[in-house]
Design a protein around this motif. Sequence first.
Motif, short mmCIF file in Angstrom:
data_model
loop_
_atom_site.label_atom_id
_atom_site.label_comp_id
_atom_site.label_asym_id
_atom_site.label_seq_id
_atom_site.Cartn_x
_atom_site.Cartn_y
_atom_site.Cartn_z
N ARG A 119 -6.21 2.03 8.76
CA ARG A 119 -4.83 2.50 8.86
C ARG A 119 -4.41 3.22 7.57
O ARG A 119 -3.77 4.26 7.59
N TYR A 120 -4.81 2.65 6.44
CA TYR A 120 -4.51 3.24 5.13
C TYR A 120 -5.17 4.62 5.01
O TYR A 120 -4.53 5.59 4.58
N LEU A 121 -6.43 4.73 5.42
CA LEU A 121 -7.15 6.00 5.29
C LEU A 121 -6.59 7.08 6.20
O LEU A 121 -6.67 8.27 5.88
N ASN A 122 -5.98 6.66 7.31
CA ASN A 122 -5.42 7.63 8.25
C ASN A 122 -3.94 7.90 8.02
O ASN A 122 -3.27 8.52 8.85
N GLY A 123 -3.43 7.41 6.87
CA GLY A 123 -2.05 7.69 6.52
C GLY A 123 -1.05 6.77 7.18
O GLY A 123 0.16 7.06 7.17
N GLY A 124 -1.53 5.65 7.75
CA GLY A 124 -0.62 4.71 8.40
C GLY A 124 0.12 3.84 7.40
O GLY A 124 -0.08 3.92 6.18
N SER A 125 0.96 2.96 7.92
CA SER A 125 1.81 2.12 7.07
C SER A 125 1.08 0.86 6.62
O SER A 125 0.54 0.10 7.44
N VAL A 126 1.04 0.66 5.31
CA VAL A 126 0.54 -0.60 4.71
C VAL A 126 1.51 -0.96 3.60
O VAL A 126 2.28 -0.13 3.12
N SER A 127 1.48 -2.22 3.19
CA SER A 127 2.40 -2.65 2.14
C SER A 127 2.07 -1.96 0.82
O SER A 127 0.95 -1.48 0.61
N ARG A 128 3.08 -1.90 -0.05
CA ARG A 128 2.88 -1.25 -1.34
C ARG A 128 1.77 -1.92 -2.13
O ARG A 128 0.94 -1.25 -2.75
N LYS A 129 1.75 -3.27 -2.10
CA LYS A 129 0.74 -4.01 -2.85
C LYS A 129 -0.67 -3.69 -2.32
O LYS A 129 -1.61 -3.48 -3.09
N THR A 130 -0.79 -3.66 -0.98
CA THR A 130 -2.09 -3.35 -0.38
C THR A 130 -2.52 -1.93 -0.71
O THR A 130 -3.69 -1.68 -1.02
N LYS A 131 -1.57 -1.01 -0.66
CA LYS A 131 -1.89 0.38 -0.99
C LYS A 131 -2.39 0.50 -2.42
O LYS A 131 -3.39 1.19 -2.69
N GLU A 132 -1.72 -0.17 -3.36
CA GLU A 132 -2.14 -0.12 -4.76
C GLU A 132 -3.54 -0.70 -4.94
O GLU A 132 -4.36 -0.18 -5.71
N THR A 133 -3.80 -1.80 -4.22
CA THR A 133 -5.13 -2.44 -4.29
C THR A 133 -6.20 -1.51 -3.76
O THR A 133 -7.27 -1.32 -4.38
N LEU A 134 -5.94 -0.91 -2.60
CA LEU A 134 -6.92 -0.01 -1.99
C LEU A 134 -7.10 1.25 -2.82
O LEU A 134 -8.23 1.76 -2.95
N ASP A 135 -6.02 1.77 -3.40
CA ASP A 135 -6.12 2.94 -4.29
C ASP A 135 -7.10 2.64 -5.42
O ASP A 135 -7.97 3.46 -5.76
N ARG A 136 -6.95 1.46 -6.01
CA ARG A 136 -7.78 1.08 -7.16
C ARG A 136 -9.23 0.90 -6.76
O ARG A 136 -10.14 1.42 -7.42
N ILE A 137 -9.48 0.19 -5.66
CA ILE A 137 -10.85 -0.10 -5.24
C ILE A 137 -11.58 1.18 -4.84
O ILE A 137 -12.75 1.39 -5.20
N ILE A 138 -10.89 2.06 -4.11
CA ILE A 138 -11.51 3.31 -3.69
C ILE A 138 -11.84 4.19 -4.90
O ILE A 138 -12.89 4.84 -4.95
N ALA A 139 -10.97 4.17 -5.90
CA ALA A 139 -11.23 4.93 -7.12
C ALA A 139 -12.43 4.36 -7.87
O ALA A 139 -13.27 5.09 -8.39
N GLU A 140 -12.51 3.03 -7.93
CA GLU A 140 -13.60 2.37 -8.66
C GLU A 140 -14.94 2.53 -7.97
O GLU A 140 -15.99 2.61 -8.63
N THR A 141 -14.94 2.57 -6.64
CA THR A 141 -16.21 2.63 -5.89
C THR A 141 -16.61 4.05 -5.51
O THR A 141 -17.70 4.26 -4.96
N ASP A 142 -15.71 5.03 -5.80
CA ASP A 142 -15.96 6.42 -5.39
C ASP A 142 -16.21 6.54 -3.90
O ASP A 142 -17.02 7.34 -3.42
N TYR A 143 -15.51 5.73 -3.12
CA TYR A 143 -15.66 5.74 -1.67
C TYR A 143 -15.17 7.07 -1.09
O TYR A 143 -14.08 7.53 -1.44
#
Length: 327
Positions: A20-44
């Motif tokens: 849902r996050y990758l497709n621009g759907g609604s996720v909580s701010r905390k979840t978005k920040e977590t996913l932003d960080r992990i995707i940046a760290e893993t170069d996903y």
Amino acid sequence: MVTINDIAKLAGVAKSTVSRYLNGGSVSRKTKETLDRIIAETDYVPNTFAQSLKIKKSNLVGTIIPRLNSYATNEILGSVDRALKEKNYQLLITNTDQDVDREVENLYALSRQKVAGIILLATVVTKAHREAISKIGIPVILLGQRSDATYAIVHDELDAGYHIGKHAVELGHKEVLYVGVTETDEAVGRLRKKGVLDGLSLSDDVHVEEVVVDFNYDKAFQFLKDYLKGSKATYIICATDNIAIAAYKASVSLGKSVPEDVSVSGFGGYSITDLISPSITTVKYAYKEMGKIAVENLLRIIEGEEIPRRITLGCEFLPKESTIARK
């Protein structure tokens, strides 16, 4: 290779949440920040094509450009890319090297890749273009050229040309050389020139020479360094800034001083016109705005909304050091 499952585990959320996050759907701010960080760290890198197939809606947008070494094209592409990224779309770029047949071929090729829409920086719009746009059944927006075949965003070429022609008249020039391009290019070759001639017609005693050159700087320079040997022009109006730079260099190579012996101006508002000394008088076009509006409108069409068939963008006349009054 990092997968969506790996991202979900690292974030401590469900796979569906990551999707849902990758497709621009609604996720909580905390979840978005977590996913932003992990995707940046893993170069996903998401599998965009797979995502498109799964949700039965492509998030790929194709862009067809006439050439790679163009300031205008690069400005538009940068704006298009930024706007698409904000909307979670991915850009596919095809280059035609100003080959009209390749433009048409690329319309069909991009449709086979299931793009959601196409942004076409066309050199001309032929019957073959119109047929392709009709057959592929995909939204197409033209940039820079107009056609009744589809939506278009254009510059006000008549107004741009008029500014320069009027400027030459106001400076008192009587001998003017217009260095244009082929009239098969309706925007630059025909409308821009008409605007210039309309501006020059404000005076009854202006004599205008007209020549046609290539958009390419090197080819324009090679032609002009010979042609200008026999020219009496005190003002050279060039159809693009690239051609203006070629005219500037050719004039200097012949021992002429710009602007004391000959004034030079162009069109486009390229940043390099400020780096040359004297800086070159030009008309600035809204390339970045054009790219942004193209994306906004293309996505609106994709969503089934109505938009204007044609949008005309204004321009800004920038008088600089390369043009002076004729004494």
